[in-house]
Design a protein around this motif. Structure first.
Motif, PDB file in Angstrom:
ATOM      1  N   VAL A 265      -3.212  13.480  -6.673  1.00 62.71           N
ATOM      2  CA  VAL A 265      -2.650  12.330  -5.942  1.00 62.71           C
ATOM      3  C   VAL A 265      -2.573  12.559  -4.432  1.00 62.71           C
ATOM      4  O   VAL A 265      -2.075  11.706  -3.701  1.00 62.71           O
ATOM      5  CB  VAL A 265      -1.243  11.945  -6.453  1.00 62.71           C
ATOM      6  CG1 VAL A 265      -1.317  11.488  -7.906  1.00 62.71           C
ATOM      7  CG2 VAL A 265      -0.254  13.096  -6.308  1.00 62.71           C
TER       8      VAL A 265
ATOM      9  N   HIS B  80       2.858   1.612  -3.273  1.00 63.93           N
ATOM     10  CA  HIS B  80       1.915   1.936  -4.336  1.00 63.93           C
ATOM     11  C   HIS B  80       1.608   3.438  -4.327  1.00 63.93           C
ATOM     12  O   HIS B  80       1.705   4.119  -5.341  1.00 63.93           O
ATOM     13  CB  HIS B  80       0.635   1.127  -4.090  1.00 63.93           C
ATOM     14  CG  HIS B  80      -0.381   1.258  -5.171  1.00 63.93           C
ATOM     15  ND1 HIS B  80      -0.452   0.404  -6.240  1.00 63.93           N
ATOM     16  CD2 HIS B  80      -1.365   2.165  -5.349  1.00 63.93           C
ATOM     17  CE1 HIS B  80      -1.440   0.758  -7.022  1.00 63.93           C
ATOM     18  NE2 HIS B  80      -2.017   1.844  -6.506  1.00 63.93           N
ATOM     19  N   THR B  81       1.241   3.954  -3.163  1.00 66.38           N
ATOM     20  CA  THR B  81       0.925   5.376  -3.047  1.00 66.38           C
ATOM     21  C   THR B  81       2.151   6.230  -3.360  1.00 66.38           C
ATOM     22  O   THR B  81       2.059   7.234  -4.084  1.00 66.38           O
ATOM     23  CB  THR B  81       0.457   5.699  -1.619  1.00 66.38           C
ATOM     24  OG1 THR B  81      -0.506   4.717  -1.243  1.00 66.38           O
ATOM     25  CG2 THR B  81      -0.156   7.070  -1.545  1.00 66.38           C
TER      26      THR B  81
ATOM     27  N   TYR C  47       5.067  13.389   2.539  1.00 69.22           N
ATOM     28  CA  TYR C  47       5.040  13.721   1.113  1.00 69.22           C
ATOM     29  C   TYR C  47       5.188  15.208   0.928  1.00 69.22           C
ATOM     30  O   TYR C  47       4.626  16.000   1.697  1.00 69.22           O
ATOM     31  CB  TYR C  47       3.713  13.272   0.488  1.00 69.22           C
ATOM     32  CG  TYR C  47       3.601  13.582  -0.997  1.00 69.22           C
ATOM     33  CD1 TYR C  47       4.520  13.060  -1.909  1.00 69.22           C
ATOM     34  CD2 TYR C  47       2.581  14.387  -1.484  1.00 69.22           C
ATOM     35  CE1 TYR C  47       4.420  13.337  -3.257  1.00 69.22           C
ATOM     36  CE2 TYR C  47       2.470  14.665  -2.842  1.00 69.22           C
ATOM     37  CZ  TYR C  47       3.389  14.138  -3.728  1.00 69.22           C
ATOM     38  OH  TYR C  47       3.293  14.401  -5.071  1.00 69.22           O
TER      39      TYR C  47
ATOM     40  N   ASN D 237      -3.930  12.460  -0.834  1.00 70.37           N
ATOM     41  CA  ASN D 237      -5.025  11.678  -0.274  1.00 70.37           C
ATOM     42  C   ASN D 237      -5.449  12.166   1.114  1.00 70.37           C
ATOM     43  O   ASN D 237      -5.924  11.399   1.923  1.00 70.37           O
ATOM     44  CB  ASN D 237      -4.681  10.192  -0.264  1.00 70.37           C
ATOM     45  CG  ASN D 237      -3.259   9.982   0.241  1.00 70.37           C
ATOM     46  OD1 ASN D 237      -2.681  10.896   0.835  1.00 70.37           O
ATOM     47  ND2 ASN D 237      -2.702   8.809   0.000  1.00 70.37           N
TER      48      ASN D 237
ATOM     49  N   GLU E 226       0.827  -1.207   0.000  1.00 68.80           N
ATOM     50  CA  GLU E 226       0.000   0.000   0.000  1.00 68.80           C
ATOM     51  C   GLU E 226       0.870   1.270   0.000  1.00 68.80           C
ATOM     52  O   GLU E 226       0.660   2.185  -0.790  1.00 68.80           O
ATOM     53  CB  GLU E 226      -0.884  -0.037   1.261  1.00 68.80           C
ATOM     54  CG  GLU E 226      -1.736   1.194   1.481  1.00 68.80           C
ATOM     55  CD  GLU E 226      -2.912   1.237   0.519  1.00 68.80           C
ATOM     56  OE1 GLU E 226      -3.551   0.171   0.345  1.00 68.80           O
ATOM     57  OE2 GLU E 226      -3.155   2.304  -0.057  1.00 68.80           O
TER      58      GLU E 226
ATOM     59  N   HIS F 241       2.753   6.471  -7.013  1.00 69.16           N
ATOM     60  CA  HIS F 241       1.762   7.338  -7.643  1.00 69.16           C
ATOM     61  C   HIS F 241       2.059   8.799  -7.421  1.00 69.16           C
ATOM     62  O   HIS F 241       1.893   9.631  -8.301  1.00 69.16           O
ATOM     63  CB  HIS F 241       0.378   7.048  -7.044  1.00 69.16           C
ATOM     64  CG  HIS F 241      -0.437   6.180  -7.933  1.00 69.16           C
ATOM     65  ND1 HIS F 241      -0.951   6.623  -9.107  1.00 69.16           N
ATOM     66  CD2 HIS F 241      -0.783   4.887  -7.821  1.00 69.16           C
ATOM     67  CE1 HIS F 241      -1.593   5.642  -9.694  1.00 69.16           C
ATOM     68  NE2 HIS F 241      -1.503   4.562  -8.929  1.00 69.16           N
ATOM     69  N   GLN F 242       2.483   9.111  -6.220  1.00 66.27           N
ATOM     70  CA  GLN F 242       2.687  10.513  -5.875  1.00 66.27           C
ATOM     71  C   GLN F 242       4.000  11.067  -6.407  1.00 66.27           C
ATOM     72  O   GLN F 242       4.132  12.274  -6.566  1.00 66.27           O
ATOM     73  CB  GLN F 242       2.641  10.674  -4.336  1.00 66.27           C
ATOM     74  CG  GLN F 242       1.248  10.418  -3.776  1.00 66.27           C
ATOM     75  CD  GLN F 242       1.200  10.555  -2.266  1.00 66.27           C
ATOM     76  OE1 GLN F 242       2.195  10.275  -1.591  1.00 66.27           O
ATOM     77  NE2 GLN F 242       0.055  10.957  -1.739  1.00 66.27           N
TER      78      GLN F 242
ATOM     79  N   ARG G   4       8.668  11.403  -1.370  1.00 63.31           N
ATOM     80  CA  ARG G   4       7.826  10.668  -0.439  1.00 63.31           C
ATOM     81  C   ARG G   4       8.691   9.653   0.291  1.00 63.31           C
ATOM     82  O   ARG G   4       9.471   8.934  -0.328  1.00 63.31           O
ATOM     83  CB  ARG G   4       6.709   9.963  -1.231  1.00 63.31           C
ATOM     84  CG  ARG G   4       5.930   8.930  -0.465  1.00 63.31           C
ATOM     85  CD  ARG G   4       4.909   9.606   0.441  1.00 63.31           C
ATOM     86  NE  ARG G   4       4.373   8.653   1.383  1.00 63.31           N
ATOM     87  CZ  ARG G   4       3.100   8.282   1.434  1.00 63.31           C
ATOM     88  NH1 ARG G   4       2.230   8.793   0.581  1.00 63.31           N
ATOM     89  NH2 ARG G   4       2.698   7.418   2.343  1.00 63.31           N
TER      90      ARG G   4
END
Ligand SMILES: Nc1ncnc2c1ncn2[C@@H]1O[C@H](COP(=O)(O)OP(=O)(O)OP(=O)(O)O)[C@@H](O)[C@H]1O
Ligand SMILES: [Mg+2]
Ligand SMILES: [Zn+2]
Lengths: 390, 622
Positions: free
Chosen positions: A349, A136-137, A376, A351, A133, A140-141, A180
């Motif tokens: 992106v 993955h984030t 981030y 969250n 998880e 993406h970011q 990140r």
């Protein structure tokens, strides 16, 4: 070669490795997928020479063997089959695969597995295990800030920096920077900087199933390849027992990004992510013809009035649009302009419900962070325009 | 010196000096007489033999100029009269001067030539039974006798300027004279495709036209297929004035004005105004101080133009320069906007590519007359007014991309009669179909399939936008984007110098760069649109351009060229994958640019069309 497996598992596995099949390649064999028995499982593999994806699925193998089959035809055929057992055998010529499922069967001509380019082996110790998880984030970011051209190859990659039990991902295309940090479980006492092609990270995020728990990273000692591995042969779920993605690494040194991140700010905006995102999207329609410029005006509130964040764009040909959103604004009144795309990218992106935007002057970087979020940040360089139009 | 009236032989020489200063002038006068004569004969006798004119020269015309025509000839009794000043058969009253329909009207030419050379004339009107030969030397008839000959006139000029040594001294040499003459005959051959022209230079036939009346064919005859392939037909008319002929594609660029040839009512003239009308129609950056090629005739009612303003008739005066400029300029722009040379595959560029926003419909009267073979009444009327350049152009040239294909196609299928007139296309209404070869956007509507060069189209849009923003003060060609980190760049001494002096220009182009040590610069911001991040290369190119301008201020606008470089580097590239939305956006942007060229700043066409009719024809569905 003789085996049976579940249609769903095979279809899923093919769609995963299919991501590595190049759409156009001078090497015909690369449009094939390798199928091979491997310790009672079926191994599927594909590569475009930059990345290789391998996936193991549950199978009952009676006879060992291997073949490569045109990816597209195999995928189309298998995904059209009814759910049930698929039986796969090789014809005596060993170059034709016979598949049978329910009332359908097919012979598909393949190519000798020997001709398939070997996917580089990455041996050695796992250097980091990260929650799926989180990785993955992070991908993406971060990957969205990587350069899409190869003018400076290191900028087309994502930096993976392992240091003191933390993994930091960073990417910068010269105009913006995304960083990140994620926790590493069972940290190994090692540190490194490697640069993974952004495309490989995006594929990784795409293929790892939601139910995977951890992703293991292994880097070759010569720092030329990285392996991402997920799953466990013993506890595989959904019929997928393991997935691996191997990518070449980009040579070079990533720019020292830390010095770019401003240490203080003169204006700080806290706004609702959704509101800011909507306002930016509206402005972007009008910015398209005008160098993509979105103008931002942070107006601190008075005692009784809330602060306002004005987001506007003007096109000489199309027209103009303005949105004003409520925001908490600390510090100075400030006007600044950003590229609508760079702004929209990050807003898509984040969250957390709220974000902060820190700025100093119209000519110095803005920093966007999720409020109440995790490690981030996104640095975005401003634009300039003498006249309001384009 | 006491005041007195000059003796006649001196007066003759002075007058002659105004008309003939070099052999090419003699050729011009004789050819014009021959043209008048053959046209006069055709007017009276449609069944006469096809008109033909033969020009023969030796030693650049210094040894011999002979012009032979099969025209109306001169009655035996009138020949001596023709050599007298102010003797003409073409004008009788003062009122005639207001509406001159012949090339000659002064009655000066033969008299002037006769004053400076030996002229032998052999002539017979078609209805006369015998011809007569008369020789004139220094204004005096030295021989006369009857002589059999074909209908028409032969004029032979020898010993040119024998009695005017000063003039002879100033001539530029035989080759140069021969070149002048050849150019002149070429031009008249183009103006009169219905007359067969032959030029013989020192016994070699150097030029020959068919005389079949087909301008496209004549263009190929005299200029060669290579050039002809790069010529685009021009035709436009307003109520009174019409323009037609050819202009070169933007690729066909010459260092001098020599490729600009103009006729008014098929009389060759010089006209800086017409030169501008044509040149201004090309994007300045494309020409960069050079000149396009044009062969244009302006057809204008005789009462709206005064041809009697220049001793050698080399200039004319229009009743309204402005109106003529407008028309010619518009016609050329329309041609450049309208089509590109595209013989292969019979792809033709879109028709309604215009220099004004495209309203639906009444675009019609702006359609070139020669191609409107069918329904368009306005254009047909215009074509009749045009009744000049290429008698047959109106039954074949429709939609021809170039002179060369025009000629070729006409041979193939006679008349392209049924080719439907395309109506104005709305680019935003096109359906993008996809992208081919990573380079072209393919779109369609009911009328055909369109190929758009994605780079060229985008580049043209950006360049146009930049040209417009330049009008702003201060000119902000490009917004700029700050870099995350300033970037040091190495410079040549020349680049470093232009960086030191041209910071403002660079800023308005979107570059934020400052000197940094002696041989480098520190780049802080770059033009926002630059794709592919090769901004360093772009900057270096622009520094070089600015340096070149600093060294030679007369050079064409480096700024304009810099914008063009920037547009090129900012545009999508070959190989960039576009989504359907992006393609739609590109087409819409093209449409939103009212002044867009259908050529990109490199001079390549951006847009080609394959008409449905063409497809159907090529698949033999029709
Ligand atoms: N090739 C020819 N065929 C028939 N007639 C001719 C020819 N050349 C000259 N003439 C006759 O001789 C006359 C005088 O010719 P000339 O060229 O001197 O004067 P012009 O043509 O009338 O006027 P301009 O001086 O403007 O040329 C003409 O008007 C014409 O009648
Ligand atoms: Mg004359
Ligand atoms: Zn270009």
């Amino acid at each position: 070669m003789k085996l049976t497996c579940a249609q769903e598992h095979l279809a899923k596995g093919l769609s995963i490795v299919g991501r590595a099949v190049p759409s156009r390649s001078p090497m015909a064999i690369l449009s094939n997928i390798l199928l091979a028995t491997d310790g009672g499982r079926l191994k599927l593999a594909a590569t475009n020479l930059d990345i290789g994806i391998t996936c193991w699925i549950e199978a009952q193998a009676e006879d060992e063997g291997a073949i490569t089959i045109p990816a597209r035809l195999l995928q189309e055929f298998v995904s059209s089959l009814p759910s049930g057992e698929v039986a796969l055998t090789l014809k005596p010529d060993r170059l034709t695969a016979h598949l049978r499922c329910g009332a359908s069967e097919a012979n598909i001509k393949g190519v000798d597995a020997e001709e398939f380019p070997p996917i580089p082996r990455v041996d050695g110790q796992v250097t980091a295990s990260v929650e799926r998880e989180a990785l993955h984030t992070a991908v993406h970011q971060v990957a969205l800030a990587a350069a899409t051209d190869e003018t400076r190859p290191v900028l087309a990659g994502v930096l993976f920096r392992l240091r003191g039990g933390k993994l930091t991902l960073a990417a910068a295309d010269g105009f913006r920077l995304a960083v990140r940090t994620v926790e590493v479980s069972a940290p190994v006492d090692t540190s490194y900087d490697v640069i993974v092609p952004a495309r490989a990270t995006v594929e990784l995020a795409r293929i790892v199933p939601d139910d995977a728990e951890m992703i293991d990273l292994t880097v070759t000692p010569n720092r030329s390849q990285v392996l991402f591995h997920t799953g466990d042969p013993a506890t595989g779920r959904g019929g997928i027992t393991a997935i691996e993605l191997v990518s070449r690494l980009i040579e070079g040194t990533f720019p020292n990004y830390e010095q770019i991140i401003p240490a203080r700010f003169a204006t700080r905006v806290v706004a609702t992510t959704k509101d800011f995102q909507n306002a930016t999207r509206i402005a972007s329609f009008f910015a398209r013809d005008a160098s993509n410029i979105v103008r931002i005006h942070a107006q601190p509130g008075e005692e009784l009035t809330p602060g306002k964040l004005i987001v506007a764009a003007t096109s000489a040909d199309v027209g103009d649009a303005v949105s004003g959103i409520d925001a908490v604004i600390e510090g100075n009144d400030l006007q600044i302009a950003f590229n609508a795309k760079y702004l929209g990218d990050v807003l898509g992106v984040l969250n957390t419900a709220q974000l902060s935007l820190e700025m100093n002057t119209p000519a110095s970087p803005g920093v966007i962070r999720p409020v109440g979020g995790d490690g981030y940040l996104y640095v975005i360089m401003p634009m300039h325009t003498q006249n309001a139009g384009r | 010196m006491p005041l007195r009236v000059l003796p006649p032989e001196v007066a003759r020489l002075i007058a002659a000096g105004e008309v003939v200063t070099r052999p090419a002038d003699v050729v011009k006068e004789l050819v014009e007489n021959a043209i008048d004569a053959v046209i006069e004969r055709q007017a009276h006798d449609r069944s006469a033999e096809p008109p033909a004119i033969r020009v023969e020269i030796r030693s650049g015309g210094l040894a011999l100029i002979r012009v032979v025509d099969n025209g109306s000839g001169i009655a035996a009794d009138d020949v001596e009269l023709a050599f007298q000043r102010h003797a003409t058969s073409k004008v009788a009253t003062a009122a005639d001067l207001d509406a001159i329909h012949t090339l000659g009207f002064r009655g000066e030419a033969l008299a002037s030539i006769g004053a400076v050379a030996q002229v032998q004339i052999l002539t017979r009107p078609p209805e006369a039974s015998a011809g007569v030969s008369v020789t004139v030397e220094q204004g005096q008839v030295t021989s006369r006798r009857q002589q059999g000959c074909g209908a028409g006139t032969t004029v032979a000029v020898r010993n040119i300027f024998a009695n005017v040594p000063a003039r002879r001294k100033f001539l530029r040499g035989q080759t140069s004279e021969a070149t002048q003459i050849s150019q002149l005959v070429t031009h008249y051959a183009l103006a009169y495709p219905e007359i067969r022209f032959v030029l013989v230079n020192d016994d070699r036939a150097t030029l020959q036209t068919s005389g079949r009346g087909d301008l496209a064919e004549t263009v190929v005859d005299v200029l060669g297929v290579k050039v002809a392939e790069q010529l685009l037909p021009v035709a436009d008319a307003d109520a009174a004035v019409a323009v037609s002929g050819y202009v070169g594609t933007p690729e066909l660029i010459r260092p001098t004005r020599s490729g600009l040839t103009f006729f008014v009512n098929r009389r060759i003239i010089r006209s800086p105004m017409l030169g501008h009308a044509v040149t201004d129609a090309y994007p300045a950056a494309m020409l960069a101080g050079r000149f396009p090629v044009a062969i244009l005739n302006v057809s204008i009612p005789a009462e709206l133009v005064d041809v009697n303003v220049h001793p050698t008739k080399a200039e004319v005066r229009f009743a309204s320069d402005h109106a003529v400029y407008q028309l010619v300029h518009r016609a050329v722009r329309m041609t450049l906007g309208d089509r590109a040379p595209l013989p292969e595959l019979a792809l033709t560029p879109p028709e309604a590519w215009s220099d004004t926003p495209l309203p639906a419909g009444p675009d019609q009267e702006r359609r070139p007359a020669v191609r409107s073979t069918t329904t368009d009444p306005g254009a047909v009327a215009a074509a009749q007014t045009l009744a000049f350049f290429a008698p047959s152009a109106s039954n074949g040239a429709a939609g021809d991309a170039t002179a060369a294909t025009g000629a070729r196609e006409r041979q193939r299928d006679g008349a392209a009669e049924a080719r439907p007139e395309p109506t104005a296309i709305r680019l935003s209404a096109l359906r993008p179909v996809g992208q081919v070869q990573g380079t072209y956007v393919v779109a369609e509507d009911d009328a055909g399939v369109y190929f758009v060069d994605q780079h060229a189209a985008h580049e043209a849009i950006l360049y146009q936008q930049m040209r417009e923003t330049r009008q702003c003060a201060p000119p902000a060609i490009c917004a700029s984007q700050e870099l995350l980190q300033p970037q040091a760049i190495d410079l040549t001494p020349r680049q470093a110098q232009s960086l030191a002096g041209q910071g403002e220009q660079l800023a308005s182009l979107g570059f934020g760069v400052e000197p940094f040590g002696e041989r480098s610069g520190l780049l802080r911001r770059v033009p926002s649109g630059i794709r592919h991040r090769d901004y360093v290369r772009t900057l270096l190119e622009i520094l070089d351009l600015l340096a070149a301008q600093a060294e030679d201020p007369s050079a064409t606008s480096a700024f304009d060229q810099a914008s063009a470089r920037l547009a090129c580097h900012s545009a999508v590239r070959d190989g960039d994958t576009l989504s359907l939305d992006e393609m739609r956006e590109l087409l819409a942007q093209v449409e939103r640019q009212p002044n867009l060229w259908s050529y990109c700043p490199h001079g390549r066409p951006i847009f080609l069309r394959l008409s449905s009719a063409q497809l159907a024809r090529d698949f033999r569905r029709r």
